[in-house]
Structures are given as C-alpha cells and as structure tokens.
Design a protein around this motif. Structure first.
Motif, PDB file in Angstrom:
ATOM      1  N   ALA A  96       0.829  -1.205   0.000  1.00  0.00           N
ATOM      2  CA  ALA A  96       0.000   0.000   0.000  1.00  0.00           C
ATOM      3  C   ALA A  96       0.865   1.257   0.000  1.00  0.00           C
ATOM      4  N   ALA A  97       1.942   1.246   0.783  1.00  0.00           N
ATOM      5  CA  ALA A  97       2.838   2.401   0.824  1.00  0.00           C
ATOM      6  C   ALA A  97       3.462   2.644  -0.545  1.00  0.00           C
ATOM      7  N   TRP A  98       3.921   1.589  -1.194  1.00  0.00           N
ATOM      8  CA  TRP A  98       4.567   1.690  -2.504  1.00  0.00           C
ATOM      9  C   TRP A  98       3.601   2.246  -3.547  1.00  0.00           C
ATOM     10  N   GLN A  99       2.396   1.654  -3.622  1.00  0.00           N
ATOM     11  CA  GLN A  99       1.424   2.076  -4.638  1.00  0.00           C
ATOM     12  C   GLN A  99       0.941   3.498  -4.377  1.00  0.00           C
ATOM     13  N   THR A 100       0.678   3.837  -3.116  1.00  0.00           N
ATOM     14  CA  THR A 100       0.213   5.185  -2.788  1.00  0.00           C
ATOM     15  C   THR A 100       1.244   6.227  -3.186  1.00  0.00           C
ATOM     16  N   CYS A 101       2.498   5.961  -2.889  1.00  0.00           N
ATOM     17  CA  CYS A 101       3.564   6.913  -3.234  1.00  0.00           C
ATOM     18  C   CYS A 101       3.722   7.060  -4.741  1.00  0.00           C
ATOM     19  N   ILE A 102       3.648   5.970  -5.488  1.00  0.00           N
ATOM     20  CA  ILE A 102       3.784   6.068  -6.940  1.00  0.00           C
ATOM     21  C   ILE A 102       2.677   6.938  -7.536  1.00  0.00           C
ATOM     22  N   TYR A 103       1.431   6.676  -7.131  1.00  0.00           N
ATOM     23  CA  TYR A 103       0.326   7.488  -7.654  1.00  0.00           C
ATOM     24  C   TYR A 103       0.504   8.955  -7.265  1.00  0.00           C
ATOM     25  N   TRP A 104       0.951   9.198  -6.050  1.00  0.00           N
ATOM     26  CA  TRP A 104       1.139  10.585  -5.600  1.00  0.00           C
ATOM     27  C   TRP A 104       2.256  11.253  -6.383  1.00  0.00           C
ATOM     28  N   TYR A 105       3.347  10.536  -6.643  1.00  0.00           N
ATOM     29  CA  TYR A 105       4.440  11.112  -7.439  1.00  0.00           C
ATOM     30  C   TYR A 105       3.934  11.503  -8.829  1.00  0.00           C
ATOM     31  N   MET A 106       3.177  10.612  -9.468  1.00  0.00           N
ATOM     32  CA  MET A 106       2.660  10.921 -10.800  1.00  0.00           C
ATOM     33  C   MET A 106       1.697  12.099 -10.749  1.00  0.00           C
ATOM     34  N   GLY A 107       0.823  12.121  -9.734  1.00  0.00           N
ATOM     35  CA  GLY A 107      -0.116  13.224  -9.592  1.00  0.00           C
ATOM     36  C   GLY A 107       0.568  14.539  -9.299  1.00  0.00           C
ATOM     37  N   ALA A 108       1.727  14.486  -8.653  1.00  0.00           N
ATOM     38  CA  ALA A 108       2.477  15.708  -8.345  1.00  0.00           C
ATOM     39  C   ALA A 108       3.185  16.268  -9.568  1.00  0.00           C
ATOM     40  N   LEU A 109       3.355  15.455 -10.597  1.00  0.00           N
ATOM     41  CA  LEU A 109       4.049  15.904 -11.800  1.00  0.00           C
ATOM     42  C   LEU A 109       3.131  16.637 -12.769  1.00  0.00           C
ATOM     43  N   SER A 110       1.811  16.423 -12.659  1.00  0.00           N
ATOM     44  CA  SER A 110       0.873  17.066 -13.578  1.00  0.00           C
ATOM     45  C   SER A 110      -0.550  16.981 -13.023  1.00  0.00           C
ATOM     46  N   ASN A 111      -1.362  17.994 -13.337  1.00  0.00           N
ATOM     47  CA  ASN A 111      -2.784  17.981 -13.005  1.00  0.00           C
ATOM     48  C   ASN A 111      -3.639  17.770 -14.247  1.00  0.00           C
ATOM     49  N   SER A 112      -3.012  17.515 -15.380  1.00  0.00           N
ATOM     50  CA  SER A 112      -3.721  17.325 -16.640  1.00  0.00           C
ATOM     51  C   SER A 112      -4.334  15.928 -16.709  1.00  0.00           C
ATOM     52  N   GLY A 113      -5.630  15.860 -16.978  1.00  0.00           N
ATOM     53  CA  GLY A 113      -6.284  14.569 -17.118  1.00  0.00           C
ATOM     54  C   GLY A 113      -5.729  13.776 -18.282  1.00  0.00           C
ATOM     55  N   ARG A 114      -5.378  14.467 -19.359  1.00  0.00           N
ATOM     56  CA  ARG A 114      -4.838  13.792 -20.538  1.00  0.00           C
ATOM     57  C   ARG A 114      -3.476  13.174 -20.236  1.00  0.00           C
ATOM     58  N   LYS A 115      -2.607  13.953 -19.581  1.00  0.00           N
ATOM     59  CA  LYS A 115      -1.284  13.437 -19.251  1.00  0.00           C
ATOM     60  C   LYS A 115      -1.369  12.362 -18.176  1.00  0.00           C
ATOM     61  N   ALA A 116      -2.281  12.524 -17.214  1.00  0.00           N
ATOM     62  CA  ALA A 116      -2.446  11.531 -16.161  1.00  0.00           C
ATOM     63  C   ALA A 116      -2.855  10.181 -16.745  1.00  0.00           C
ATOM     64  N   ALA A 117      -3.720  10.203 -17.754  1.00  0.00           N
ATOM     65  CA  ALA A 117      -4.140   8.948 -18.385  1.00  0.00           C
ATOM     66  C   ALA A 117      -2.960   8.253 -19.039  1.00  0.00           C
ATOM     67  N   ASN A 118      -2.110   9.017 -19.713  1.00  0.00           N
ATOM     68  CA  ASN A 118      -0.952   8.407 -20.362  1.00  0.00           C
ATOM     69  C   ASN A 118       0.065   7.888 -19.342  1.00  0.00           C
ATOM     70  N   LEU A 119       0.287   8.651 -18.269  1.00  0.00           N
ATOM     71  CA  LEU A 119       1.183   8.167 -17.218  1.00  0.00           C
ATOM     72  C   LEU A 119       0.642   6.906 -16.557  1.00  0.00           C
ATOM     73  N   ALA A 120      -0.671   6.889 -16.314  1.00  0.00           N
ATOM     74  CA  ALA A 120      -1.287   5.695 -15.729  1.00  0.00           C
ATOM     75  C   ALA A 120      -1.151   4.503 -16.660  1.00  0.00           C
ATOM     76  N   GLY A 121      -1.264   4.751 -17.973  1.00  0.00           N
ATOM     77  CA  GLY A 121      -1.089   3.672 -18.938  1.00  0.00           C
ATOM     78  C   GLY A 121       0.321   3.110 -18.920  1.00  0.00           C
ATOM     79  N   PHE A 122       1.305   3.998 -18.891  1.00  0.00           N
ATOM     80  CA  PHE A 122       2.696   3.536 -18.788  1.00  0.00           C
ATOM     81  C   PHE A 122       2.909   2.752 -17.494  1.00  0.00           C
ATOM     82  N   TYR A 123       2.354   3.285 -16.423  1.00  0.00           N
ATOM     83  CA  TYR A 123       2.490   2.630 -15.115  1.00  0.00           C
ATOM     84  C   TYR A 123       1.930   1.214 -15.150  1.00  0.00           C
ATOM     85  N   LYS A 124       0.692   1.077 -15.614  1.00  0.00           N
ATOM     86  CA  LYS A 124       0.056  -0.249 -15.602  1.00  0.00           C
ATOM     87  C   LYS A 124       0.691  -1.173 -16.634  1.00  0.00           C
TER      88      LYS A 124
END
Length: 506
Positions: A395-423
């Motif tokens: 839980a600590a690992w996953q929470t931190c990864i999502y937070w790091y990605m969210g801290a890099l951008s607030n764009s929904g479009r970019k967040a979708a692409n980062l989430a895709g790379f992540y998964k």
C-alpha cells in the motif's frame, strides 16, 4: 494596498487558485445538484463523488480478484492453471496498458471502466469451470482477456485519482480509493474464510465462493456506467479537469509520444512501475500458497488486505500534510519507503532462509505439512505478522507512486498516459514473475529477485523524486498538454470570471 485591490492586477493565466472564496455557479442539470454529507455540500459531478464511485467499482472487480488471487493458486491446490493464466493476463495487460491512456482519452472514463469490469467476472467463472472439468485452456483465455480489460479499467481509474482532485488533496484522495478498494479484498477474503474455516487439509475453494465472486464482479461492471465522463466534472472552485476539447486517435497517439519526449526524465520512474507488482507472485504463491493450509491462507489473506488499508491511511494523509512543502514531503516519503524496503524485506529474508525448498514442498511424498494457525509460536505468529507488513509495504509503494505521478501534472490527458505507462510496465514485470513461478523457480530466487528489484528501482527513481517534484504545477504548464485555454478550465465565480483567490501562486 490590501489583497482585494491587488488581486485583479494579476493576469488570470498566471494564477493557480488555491483557496477560492465565495459561491461557485455550477452548470444546470441533475448531476450538479447539491446534497449534504456531514454538513458539507457535494454534487454528483464533483471529484470526491466520482472517486468514491470508481473506488466502489474497484471494490467489486479488482478487489474481489485480489481476494481470489491472495488465496494462492486462485483457490486451487495446484497453482499451475493460475500461473499460466496470470502470465497471459499480465502479458496482454502490458501491451494494452501502454495504449490504454490513449483509449481512455478518446472513449471517456465511463465506457473504459465499464468494459474493463467485464473481464473480472469471466476470470472468476473460469475457475468455477475448472473445479468441474479442469479446462486449463479456458482459464488461460480468461486471464488473457482480463489483461485487456484490466489495462483499460486501471488507466481510467488512475486518471480519476490523479487528475480530478486539487493538488492539496491528492494524497487523501488516493488513500480514500485504496481504503475502499481493499475493503473489497477484505470482504472477499471473509467469504472463503467462512466457508473453509474447518478445512485443515489442503483443498480447492467451493463453488459457492466462486459464484459469490462472479455476482459481485458483474455488479461492479454495471456500476461503472453510472459515472460521469471527465468533461462533466467540476471541482469545488468551479475549475474543470484539463483534457483535449476534440480528441482524435491521432492527437491521442501524439500525446502518448509527447508524455515521454516532453519530460524524458520520467523514464527514471519506470523501474518503480515495473517492480510494483512483481512481489505479488512470491508473496501469494511462494509464501502464502506454498507454506500454509487453506484456512490459514485465507486468514493471512484477510490480514494482508487489512494492512493495505492501514498503509493507505498512513501514507495518504502524511503526503498531504499542509504545513510541510510538497517537495519536502516527496523526499520524506522516499526515505520512508527506503527504510521499509530493508526492514520488512530484511525480516522476510530471515524467514525465507529457514524454509523448505520448492522441491520438498511440491513433492506430495516428502511428508511436508503446511502450517496451520493452531501451530502458533514461531511457526505461525511470526510469519503472520510478516505477511501483514508485506501488505502494508504494498500500500505504501502504490500510494507513493500514484502521488508522485499526480504531483508531476494535473492534466487529465497526461495523467491517463502516465497511468497507462504505469500499468503497462507493472504488468510486464508481473508477467515475467508469474512465468518464473510457473517454471518452478526456487523460492529463494523469487524472493531475492523481488527484493533486489524493489530496492534498485528506488535508487533509480531518486533523482525524479528529489529534483522534479515541485511545490505546485502552474496552470500554464498543465495546459501545454492540451488544446484547452485558461478560460476553459480555470476556477470560476458568478458570470464565469476567474477566481481571485486568497492565495495566488504564480
């Protein structure tokens, strides 16, 4: 000169509204009607309601999948079918994951989530079938199809969790999601625990267990249809999620390319993405599935997912401590992860080196007896707590990864692409490790590879965490990844004017 007179002199494009004052005029329609929870007005198209809904979808779909997988072998005595299905699952997941951000941006999160939920109930149904006819091919096909569906579901989920909330609440939103999602696995674990509480010998779970999983997963897929698409969502200050006004397949594939070329340093996070699920194979099959009988495995599974909830609460709220700058919180979270990696996995090494090798455990004539919870003491109590803390670490690992990605951008479009790379990368790592387990790789090797990759990934990601996570991301920076304007997404008051906030951040 007071604040009220100074605020209008700042040009709207340079503003980031942190604390919007005054009432917000919302568009007409039932989804914007307010209702109160705990004295606070919410509306259906608000980020928190949408996040809670997607959390419920994941509660019912991947949450139940986690409960099933946590039993070891998908609830079967022989883990071969699940290993092969998991290899197929994460192989297709890895391929689809890289492009799922593009698909989610084009189709919208609602359709993407609903289709994604279908694969989970088919996967559970394949094990119900396997209980009766040993149809190995159906289980593998279901795993491959689930990989396609899960790639879409998790990318849509990641977009909502990272792009919808305001910057100062991202950690809490991630923890809210993780709590509800893992309650699915907790409740899912109670089902087989109740049905197999007296099963002291190794056996497969009952048909009733699989039927319960199937029903809940179907309901989750249907619930996804009740979500709003991102273009309908309005935050409390009236601001909207940054998207593309007119997305096409061409613009979305271009956006996938721009995610890397515009910020090439993001690839340093890729090892963390890759390592984020590899340890499930060791923990679920080689630790829990191999060394404990069925009822003890189900109890361990329950504790594992409960610990995930605790981990999400601790890290989610810690990452949002307002009195500490975000860049400092990022560094502190890295230090905490690094410490947990060596404390928890170091304890795991002390346990693993004392265990029987795979050849003995797998040999039915070896006389090896799986541990039961009645054994107590060193045989069970120590490993029980170790498995609990494995869940906390996840839980600590996953929470931190999502937070790091969210801290890099607030764009929904970019967040979708980062989430895709992540998964996608996460699934590539999982596919490799499930295949290694299917090839009967020694338990010691599986443990060492998991620990080594997790520790190495942290070291590689350190430059991004220490140097690229800033205290805020400007609106102009987010809009570089969109064809929208400040007027399209900025906070609004009456008459659609930009909100002069109490605190203006350039």
């Amino acid at each position: 000169m007071d604040e009220e007179k100074r605020a209008p002199e700042v040009e709207a494009p340079a503003l980031r509204a942190v604390d919007a004052a005054g009432p917000v005029e919302r568009p007409a329609g039932w989804m914007y009607k307010g209702f109160k929870i705990g004295g606070k007005e919410l509306w259906y198209a608000s980020p928190i309601i949408q996040l809670l809904m997607v959390a419920m979808v994941c509660f019912l779909c991947p949450g139940m999948f986690n409960a099933l997988g946590g039993l070891g072998g998908g609830g079967q005595v022989d883990a071969t079918a699940q290993n092969d299905a998991s290899t197929a699952l994460y192989s297709t997941f890895a391929v689809v994951g890289f492009f799922s951000g593009t698909i989610a941006n084009k189709l919208g999160v609602k359709a993407t989530l609903a289709f994604g939920g279908l694969g989970y109930c088919i996967y559970a149904a394949s094990f119900l079938s396997y209980n009766h006819n040993q149809n190995h091919g159906f289980v593998v096909f279901a795993g491959a199809f689930l990989g396609v569906c899960a790639g879409l579901l998790w990318t849509a989920q990641g977009t909502i969790m990272m792009a919808y909330p305001p910057e100062e609440k991202k950690g809490r939103y991630i923890s809210y999601f993780w709590i509800i999602f893992n309650f699915g696995a907790v409740i899912g674990s109670l089902i087989p625990l109740g049905q197999n509480v007296n099963a002291t010998k190794a056996s497969s779970v009952t048909d009733g267990t699989y039927v319960a999983f199937i029903v809940l997963m179907v309901f989750g897929a249907v619930l996804a249809l009740a979500l709003c698409n991102a273009d309908r969502v309005h935050r409390e200050d009236g601001s909207k999620v940054i998207l593309m006004k007119n997305p096409s397949w061409k613009t979305e594939f271009l956006g996938l390319f721009e995610t890397i070329t515009a910020s090439p340093w993001v690839v340093l996070l890729f090892p963390m993405f890759f390592a984020s699920n590899i340890f499930y194979t060791y923990q679920q099959n080689d630790f829990n599935g191999a060394h404990f009988n069925l009822r003890t495995r189900t109890l361990n599974n329950l504790l594992y997912w409960l610990s995930q909830i605790i981990g999400a609460v601790v890290f989610g709220y810690a990452l949002d401590i307002g009195s500490v700058r975000r860049s400092i919180r990022a560094k502190a979270s890295f230090a905490a992860l690094f410490t947990l990696t060596f404390v928890i996995w170091g304890s795991g090494y002390a346990w693993q080196r004392k265990q029987a090798p795979r050849e003995v455990v797998d040999d039915v004539n070896s006389g090896y007896r799986p541990v039961d919870w009645t054994d107590g003491g060193e045989l069970y109590i120590g490993p029980m707590f170790l498995y609990f803390f494995y869940g906390f670490f996840d839980a600590a690992w996953q929470t931190c990864i999502y937070w790091y990605m969210g801290a890099l951008s607030n764009s929904g479009r970019k967040a979708a692409n980062l989430a895709g790379f992540y998964k996608g990368l996460q699934s590539a790592g999982a596919a490799i490790f499930w295949r290694l387990d299917g090839l009967k790789t020694p338990f010691d090797t599986m443990f060492a590879a998991s620990w080594g990759l997790v520790a190495g990934a942290l070291v590689i990601a350190a430059p991004v965490i220490f140097m690229r996570i800033q205290d805020t991301v400007t609106l102009e920076e987010d809009l570089k990844f969109s064809d929208e304007t400040v007027e399209d997404v900025a906070p609004v008051r009456d008459h659609d004017v930009a909100v002069p906030s109490k605190e203006l951040v350039p």
